[in-house]
Scaffold this active site. Structure first.
Site, PDB file in Angstrom:
ATOM      1  N   ARG A   2      21.731 -13.990  -7.325  1.00 35.94           N
ATOM      2  CA  ARG A   2      21.807 -12.537  -7.204  1.00 35.94           C
ATOM      3  C   ARG A   2      22.871 -12.082  -6.212  1.00 35.94           C
ATOM      4  NH1 ARG A   2      15.985 -10.971  -4.448  1.00 35.94           N
ATOM      5  NH2 ARG A   2      16.980  -9.395  -3.157  1.00 35.94           N
ATOM      6  N   ARG A  31       3.659  -5.608   0.558  1.00 36.83           N
ATOM      7  CA  ARG A  31       3.918  -6.943   0.012  1.00 36.83           C
ATOM      8  C   ARG A  31       3.786  -7.969   1.131  1.00 36.83           C
ATOM      9  NH1 ARG A  31       9.657  -8.357  -2.577  1.00 36.83           N
ATOM     10  NH2 ARG A  31      10.312  -8.463  -0.397  1.00 36.83           N
ATOM     11  N   CYS A  62      10.019  -2.372  -8.874  1.00 34.92           N
ATOM     12  CA  CYS A  62      10.472  -2.083  -7.517  1.00 34.92           C
ATOM     13  C   CYS A  62      11.798  -2.771  -7.190  1.00 34.92           C
ATOM     14  CB  CYS A  62       9.415  -2.468  -6.485  1.00 34.92           C
ATOM     15  SG  CYS A  62       9.061  -4.221  -6.458  1.00 34.92           S
ATOM     16  N   GLU A 117       8.479 -11.483 -10.892  1.00 37.69           N
ATOM     17  CA  GLU A 117       9.901 -11.711 -10.636  1.00 37.69           C
ATOM     18  C   GLU A 117      10.325 -13.140 -10.956  1.00 37.69           C
ATOM     19  OE1 GLU A 117      10.722 -10.880  -6.479  1.00 37.69           O
ATOM     20  OE2 GLU A 117       8.803 -11.698  -5.833  1.00 37.69           O
ATOM     21  N   ARG A 123       8.398  -4.111   2.382  1.00 42.03           N
ATOM     22  CA  ARG A 123       8.848  -5.507   2.552  1.00 42.03           C
ATOM     23  C   ARG A 123       8.471  -5.962   3.962  1.00 42.03           C
ATOM     24  NH1 ARG A 123      13.541  -3.616  -0.791  1.00 42.03           N
ATOM     25  NH2 ARG A 123      13.957  -5.189  -2.370  1.00 42.03           N
ATOM     26  N   HIS A 125      20.299  -7.522   3.718  1.00 35.62           N
ATOM     27  CA  HIS A 125      19.412  -6.604   4.450  1.00 35.62           C
ATOM     28  C   HIS A 125      20.099  -5.322   4.833  1.00 35.62           C
ATOM     29  CE1 HIS A 125      17.547 -10.595   5.638  1.00 35.62           C
ATOM     30  NE2 HIS A 125      16.841 -10.051   4.683  1.00 35.62           N
ATOM     31  N   ASN A 151      15.431  -7.774  -9.031  1.00 36.96           N
ATOM     32  CA  ASN A 151      16.489  -8.483  -8.292  1.00 36.96           C
ATOM     33  C   ASN A 151      16.342  -9.985  -8.490  1.00 36.96           C
ATOM     34  OD1 ASN A 151      16.802  -5.917  -7.302  1.00 36.96           O
ATOM     35  ND2 ASN A 151      15.978  -6.349  -5.281  1.00 36.96           N
ATOM     36  N   ASP A 152      15.110 -10.457  -8.332  1.00 39.25           N
ATOM     37  CA  ASP A 152      14.883 -11.884  -8.513  1.00 39.25           C
ATOM     38  C   ASP A 152      14.712 -12.236  -9.981  1.00 39.25           C
ATOM     39  OD1 ASP A 152      15.054 -13.228  -6.035  1.00 39.25           O
ATOM     40  OD2 ASP A 152      13.295 -12.094  -5.379  1.00 39.25           O
TER      41      ASP A 152
HETATM   42  C1  PEP Z   1      13.030  -8.053  -6.290  1.00 38.66           C
HETATM   43  O1  PEP Z   1      13.205  -9.266  -6.329  1.00 38.66           O
HETATM   44  O2  PEP Z   1      13.385  -7.274  -7.205  1.00 38.66           O
HETATM   45  C2  PEP Z   1      12.373  -7.459  -5.124  1.00 38.66           C
HETATM   46  C3  PEP Z   1      12.048  -6.190  -5.094  1.00 38.66           C
HETATM   47  O3  PEP Z   1      12.178  -8.274  -4.061  1.00 38.66           O
HETATM   48  P1  PEP Z   1      13.309  -8.656  -2.978  1.00 38.66           P
HETATM   49  O4  PEP Z   1      14.547  -7.887  -3.320  1.00 38.66           O
HETATM   50  O5  PEP Z   1      12.744  -8.286  -1.661  1.00 38.66           O
HETATM   51  O6  PEP Z   1      13.442 -10.118  -3.182  1.00 38.66           O
HETATM   52 MG    MG Z   2      12.145 -10.538  -4.920  1.00 39.05          MG
END
Ligand code: PEP
Ligand code: MG
Length: 842
Positions: free
Chosen positions: A738, A604, A775, A704, A568, A461, A727-728
């Site tokens: 990750r 989201r 995103c 994702e 988020r 975070h 990211n996921d």
């Molecule tokens: C992602 O997974 O790319 C995403 C944008 O969501 P978060 O990073 O909040 O899991």
């Molecule tokens: Mg995610």
């Protein structure tokens, strides 16, 4: 050389002690173990004959020191003396020192050729060292401070010139036993009195024990003072040893030879360049005085009403339980993101929480004084922390800060108050164990030059929010950051992860010019930020912002955001004692939309679980072996209908004022999307029934999870838009956490396996006629943007500060060239090859 005999009830124990001592002295000291007895069925015991044989084995004419474990070991040693010829026995000393510390101290002294009495004295001092480190110094005879701690006679007379060497301890663990032994050993050949000073305290640098009592940590500044014939050579040997990390292996964090080495006179060690410190988290360069952030721990109001003792005790127990769950979650997350060692601080905090005397005292106060739980808890922690603060040793005093940290956590859970966030009174580099979203929300960007945290990874975070606020940050700096005091100058480069502690003037100047270059580039990019991002051949790519709170939106707009691509919302739920109610949520969503007048805003729905546990919501993650594969995202929301319905109602109501788009996270298959839409309909019907105003919302999903890519054609029939969460997606496609640095090359979103998923998602979106956004963090990477444009993404959503440069890059793109680049990248075997291709400019 003096020989050493170890008498133990267990041969194995003796062998272990021997191995440790040999490691410290490279096996130079004659050392024998008389361990166990000759009885295969009952091998535990001591045998005088074995002791006698061991003494004879190590006797070289300079005497033998015998150390014993306990009980009969002492008798066996005494009997062995009786059995030995008197002239040999006269050369043997039995030593009452604690076995392990005593043998180590004795071995080091013996290795440098000390005589039997010196070796005995040094071993005897070992217990005092441990006692001091534990804050329970043994009563001493003689002069206050102990004879060893006073300047030596040579120094006291001080007729000779004194030479100094000041340096910063480069090895992460500081001058623990082995580096201390290496110092003593290095000084062995020199005729010089050498003292070691840390702050106000000075001890003999020829004593492992005395060095240990200083509890010198990595990153701290120490001074060696030498007098005598070989003073200069002795300091040179110490400088060489320090340059080699005091013999410790280079740290994983790479904190080799820290900067700031201040050399006095001609004997000083040379200043080293930067100390590579942690995980690059938010680009930019900062330098300034350090301000530590510790969670606030203020006395509760005196007029707090108390329930019955039973009620107050129950409240305390509930808060303690919640704190335990929070700490367990933090421990798990930090271990995954930054490594097990970095997570240990939370284990220690849990132990403090479980300390029977602390919780017990608080219960007792509640029972006897009928105090409210807050008051009792505060008083007990405050008192305990104060007694830690009074201890002489820095190491123990630092435990006070940990106790206050734990105390503050429980107090917050008791009062339900949100964390108050860091308080700064001048521009500073903020240092913290970790920063939660609400800490970040309280930051004043004008006063925060940069951020360094001990825990966390690039997608923690603190990292995500620092990027969105444009604050340079390095996270996961571990012990390197832990040892920096308030007010010390620290520099950092959030693009490289470098950290400089007390940089020397030359280094400082180069950090400052790096900072100036970074700021100039930022200004240049901002100049064209509000123009659209259109490729040279006329295709517009929409550039949106990722935000974590409505407060991020105005800055994003200024950076040229054409809307919000990802709000988020879970950040509204973290680091507090209870979920925000419908009205608080409605206000937050409406505020985000209002800050982006006439522009699209994608909100989201709650994405918690996994690395974002929220204890008060029933922490599924606490019972899950694989939280990232567990009840997170939409799965969590569908499992907690009550909570989900509240959020959906708040969203629909906020949409009455401004159009909103709603996005569901972690959708794996159409059934989940259908279930979520059913609940949205339910929420709408309820608002209709209650006559509350609400507005229409478009419904899209995050892509994702690999299953969503596989079923993208089906999902596209039911969704108004896709947004790819790289990211996921990268961690699930590659089966690589990750946040785990060890598999970072796999979880890299530039891996062709992930890029092919992006290609397939775009194709499904195009076929269904719905826009496809990205995103995940990859969308904000300037290097990757030509490739993403070539893959056909309609929208890129990123942290605000990345927007100006991203738009610039898009404006330089040619669609045909980008498409060729994408084709080539998709054919490569791994992320490294894709990175090379991008670095070569395609
Ligand atoms: C992602 O997974 O790319 C995403 C944008 O969501 P978060 O990073 O909040 O899991
Ligand atoms: Mg995610």
């Amino acid at each position: 050389m003096v020989g050493i005999v170890v008498v133990t009830h267990s041969a194995m124990l003796g062998q272990g002690v021997k191995e440790l001592a040999e490691q410290m002295t490279q096996g130079r000291v004659p050392l024998a173990v008389a361990g166990g007895i000759e009885d295969p069925d009952h091998p535990i015991g001591t045998d005088p004959v074995r002791v006698m044989a061991a003494i004879e084995e190590v006797q070289q004419g300079d005497g033998v020191l015998v150390l014993m474990d306990l009980g009969s070991a002492l008798m066996s040693a005494e009997t062995a003396l009786d059995l030995l010829p008197p002239e040999v026995a006269a050369q043997v000393r039995l030593c009452p020192a604690p076995l392990v510390e005593g043998v180590m101290a004795a071995a080091v002294q013996a290795a440098i050729g000390a005589d039997l009495d010196t070796v005995l004295r040094e071993a005897q001092a070992a217990l005092a060292v441990k006692a001091e480190l534990l804050g329970m110094p043994l009563p001493r005879e003689g002069a206050p401070g102990g004879a060893d701690e006073m300047a030596s006679p040579a120094a006291a007379a001080a007729p000779e010139a004194s030479h100094e060497l000041t340096l910063m301890v480069p090895n992460r663990l500081g001058l623990h036993a082995r580096p201390a032994a290496r110092i003593v050993t290095a000084l062995g050949p020199f005729v010089a009195d050498v003292q070691l000073a840390r702050g106000e305290r000075m001890v003999s640098a020829r004593s492992v024990n005395r060095i240990a009592t200083l509890a010198v940590r990595g990153g701290e500044t120490i001074t060696f003072r030498a007098t005598g014939a070989d003073a200069v050579q002795a300091l040179k040997a110490l400088a060489d040893l320090a340059a080699e990390n005091f013999g410790d292996a280079p740290d994983a964090s790479g904190s080799s030879a820290a900067t700031g080495t201040a050399a006095h006179g001609k004997d000083g060690a040379a200043a080293a360049p930067a100390a590579k410190g942690g995980v690059p988290a938010s680009p930019g360069v900062a330098v300034g005085p350090v301000a530590w952030h510790h969670p606030a721990f203020d006395a509760p109001p005196p007029d707090l009403a108390a329930g019955t003792p039973a009620e107050e005790t129950a409240r305390l127990e509930a808060a303690l339980d919640a704190a335990r769950r929070e700490l367990a979650a933090l421990e798990r997350r930090t271990a995954a993101v930054a490594g097990k060692q970095e997570a240990e601080i939370f284990v220690m905090h849990r132990l403090l929480l479980d300390d029977a005397t602390i919780a017990g005292d608080a219960r007792q106060r509640i029972a006897e004084r009928r105090e409210p739980a807050e008051a009792a808890w505060y008083a007990v922690i405050d008192e305990a922390a104060e007694s830690f603060r009074q201890l002489p040793e820095g190491y123990m005093r630092e435990r006070a800060a940990d106790l206050v940290d734990v105390g503050a956590r429980v107090l917050r859970l008791l009062t339900g108050a949100p964390p108050s966030g860091p308080r700064l009174d001048r521009p500073s580099v903020l240092l913290a164990t970790d920063l939660g979203p609400s800490d970040m929300a309280h930051l004043d960007p004008a006063l925060v030059l940069g951020i360094v945290t001990m825990q966390g990874g690039a997608t923690s975070h603190a990292a995500i929010l620092a990027r969105s606020m444009g604050i340079p940050a390095v996270v996961g700096a571990g012990a390197l950051a832990a040892n920096v005091a308030d007010g010390i100058t620290v520099g950092l480069d959030g693009a490289t992860g470098e950290i400089w502690i007390s940089p020397a003037p030359g280094v400082l100047a180069s950090i400052e010019s790096r900072r100036a270059a970074w700021q100039a580039a930022r200004q240049a990019a901002l100049a064209g930020a509000d123009r659209p991002a259109v490729t040279t051949d006329g295709r517009q790519v929409h550039v949106h912002a990722n935000i974590g709170a409505p407060a991020d939106a105005p800055a994003a707009l200024q950076s040229g955001a054409e809307g919000v691509g990802l709000f988020r919302t879970e950040f509204l739920f973290l680091d507090r004692a209870a979920a925000p109610d419908e009205e608080e949520q409605r206000a937050a969503y409406a505020a985000a939309a209002a800050a982006m007048p006439g522009l699209p805003v994608v909100v989201r729905t709650l994405d918690i679980g996994g690395d974002k546990p929220v204890p008060y919501l029933g922490d599924f993650a606490a019972g899950e072996d694989n939280p990232f594969l567990g009840v997170r995202g939409i799965r969590f929301c569908l499992a907690r209908r009550d909570l989900f319905l509240t959020q959906l109602r708040a969203l629909l109501r906020a949409a009455a004022e401004h159009p909103l788009r709603v996005m569901f996270p972690m959708v794996a298959h159409p059934g989940e999307l259908a279930a979520a839409k059913t609940l949205l309909d339910e929420a709408r019907a309820a608002l209709n029934a209650e006559g509350l105003p609400h507005g229409p919302v478009e419904v899209g999903i995050m892509v994702e999870v690999p299953a969503a890519v596989a079923l993208a054609d089906q999902l596209a029939r039911e969704a108004a838009f896709f947004s790819i969460g790289t990211n996921d997606l990268a961690q699930y496609v590659m089966a690589a956490d990750r946040g785990n640095a060890a598999v970072a090359d796999l979880s890299d979103a530039l891996h062709p396996a992930v890029l092919r998923m992006v290609r397939d998602t775009v194709a499904a979106g195009n076929a269904a006629g719905i826009p496809v956004a990205m995103c995940g963090e990859l969308a904000g990477s300037a290097e990757a943007i030509p490739l993403l444009v070539g893959l056909g993404l309609d929208e890129l959503s990123m942290n605000g500060p990345a927007i100006p440069r991203a738009k610039d890059v898009v404006r330089g793109c040619d669609m045909a060239a980008c498409a060729r680049l994408a084709e080539r990248a998709l054919d490569l075997p791994d992320a490294a090859a894709v990175r090379r291709l991008l670095a070569e400019g395609g």
